[in-house]
Design a protein around this motif. Sequence first.
Motif, short mmCIF file in Angstrom:
data_model
loop_
_atom_site.label_atom_id
_atom_site.label_comp_id
_atom_site.label_asym_id
_atom_site.label_seq_id
_atom_site.Cartn_x
_atom_site.Cartn_y
_atom_site.Cartn_z
N GLU A 22 53.84 40.48 24.02
CA GLU A 22 54.96 40.52 24.96
C GLU A 22 56.09 39.67 24.39
N GLN A 23 57.22 40.31 24.10
CA GLN A 23 58.36 39.57 23.55
C GLN A 23 58.97 38.68 24.62
N VAL A 24 59.12 37.41 24.29
CA VAL A 24 59.65 36.42 25.22
C VAL A 24 61.12 36.12 24.90
N ALA A 25 61.43 36.02 23.61
CA ALA A 25 62.80 35.69 23.21
C ALA A 25 63.07 36.24 21.82
N LYS A 26 64.34 36.48 21.54
CA LYS A 26 64.76 36.96 20.23
C LYS A 26 66.12 36.35 19.91
N TYR A 27 66.24 35.79 18.70
CA TYR A 27 67.48 35.14 18.29
C TYR A 27 67.82 35.59 16.87
N SER A 28 69.10 35.81 16.62
CA SER A 28 69.59 36.16 15.29
C SER A 28 70.90 35.43 15.05
N GLY A 29 71.14 35.11 13.79
CA GLY A 29 72.41 34.47 13.49
C GLY A 29 72.48 33.97 12.08
N SER A 30 73.49 33.14 11.85
CA SER A 30 73.68 32.46 10.57
C SER A 30 74.30 31.11 10.90
N GLY A 31 74.14 30.18 10.01
CA GLY A 31 74.66 28.85 10.26
C GLY A 31 73.73 28.04 11.14
N SER A 32 74.15 26.86 11.50
CA SER A 32 73.33 25.95 12.31
C SER A 32 73.50 26.27 13.78
N PHE A 33 72.40 26.13 14.54
CA PHE A 33 72.41 26.59 15.92
C PHE A 33 71.19 26.02 16.64
N THR A 34 71.34 25.75 17.93
CA THR A 34 70.20 25.43 18.79
C THR A 34 70.10 26.54 19.81
N THR A 35 68.93 27.18 19.91
CA THR A 35 68.77 28.34 20.77
C THR A 35 68.73 27.93 22.24
N ALA A 36 68.83 28.92 23.08
CA ALA A 36 68.61 28.73 24.51
C ALA A 36 67.15 28.38 24.73
N GLU A 37 66.89 27.74 25.84
CA GLU A 37 65.51 27.39 26.19
C GLU A 37 64.72 28.66 26.53
N PHE A 38 63.47 28.68 26.11
CA PHE A 38 62.57 29.77 26.49
C PHE A 38 61.26 29.16 26.96
N GLU A 39 60.58 29.86 27.86
CA GLU A 39 59.28 29.40 28.35
C GLU A 39 58.22 30.38 27.87
N VAL A 40 57.12 29.84 27.35
CA VAL A 40 56.11 30.68 26.74
C VAL A 40 54.72 30.17 27.12
N THR A 41 53.79 31.11 27.25
CA THR A 41 52.39 30.79 27.54
C THR A 41 51.57 31.01 26.28
N ALA A 42 50.74 30.04 25.94
CA ALA A 42 49.91 30.12 24.73
C ALA A 42 48.81 31.15 24.93
N PRO A 43 48.38 31.75 23.84
CA PRO A 43 48.87 31.63 22.47
C PRO A 43 50.13 32.47 22.28
N TRP A 44 50.97 32.02 21.33
CA TRP A 44 52.20 32.74 21.03
C TRP A 44 52.52 32.60 19.56
N ILE A 45 53.37 33.52 19.08
CA ILE A 45 53.77 33.49 17.68
C ILE A 45 55.28 33.46 17.55
N LEU A 46 55.72 32.90 16.45
CA LEU A 46 57.11 33.02 16.01
C LEU A 46 57.09 33.93 14.80
N ASP A 47 57.74 35.06 14.88
CA ASP A 47 57.89 35.99 13.77
C ASP A 47 59.30 35.75 13.22
N TRP A 48 59.40 35.23 11.98
CA TRP A 48 60.69 34.84 11.43
C TRP A 48 61.03 35.62 10.17
N ARG A 49 62.34 35.81 9.95
CA ARG A 49 62.87 36.44 8.74
C ARG A 49 64.13 35.70 8.34
N VAL A 50 64.25 35.45 7.05
CA VAL A 50 65.41 34.73 6.51
C VAL A 50 65.92 35.48 5.29
#
Length: 124
Positions: A22-50
């Motif tokens: 179940e997708q909880v949050a998704k963020y995309s961008g460039s440069g420095s940034f602090t994302t919005a707060e998200f609430e998640v129930t374990a177990p969870w994953i961060l799928d990242w691409r750079v």
Amino acid sequence: MTRRLLAIMLGIALSLSVSSKEQVAKYSGSGSFTTAEFEVTAPWILDWRVNSEFQGSMAIEISLVDGGTGFHKGLILQTKRPGNGVRLFRESGRYRFRISSTLARWDLKVEELTREEAEQYTPR
């Protein structure tokens, strides 16, 4: 013909039940940034691409911070190369990602897993 239709329907049903991510949050961008707060129930994953058009000059650091206090919870990623991966977390909570990036584009996706999916998780 009825058996074939039944087999197709069974295949579709199985493919739909294979993953219950179940997708909880998704963020995309460039440069420095602090994302919005998200609430998640374990177990969870961060799928990242750079990625970057300036691969020899890029750098990125991603940290997990407490959503309420802003306190640093841990370093997730630090690299000077394009790539992707998945990181498993076993603690529920409210979080943000703090991204420090130079000449990099990033995509982050947070997904909750079932316990069964987490047991099958293999780092990549």
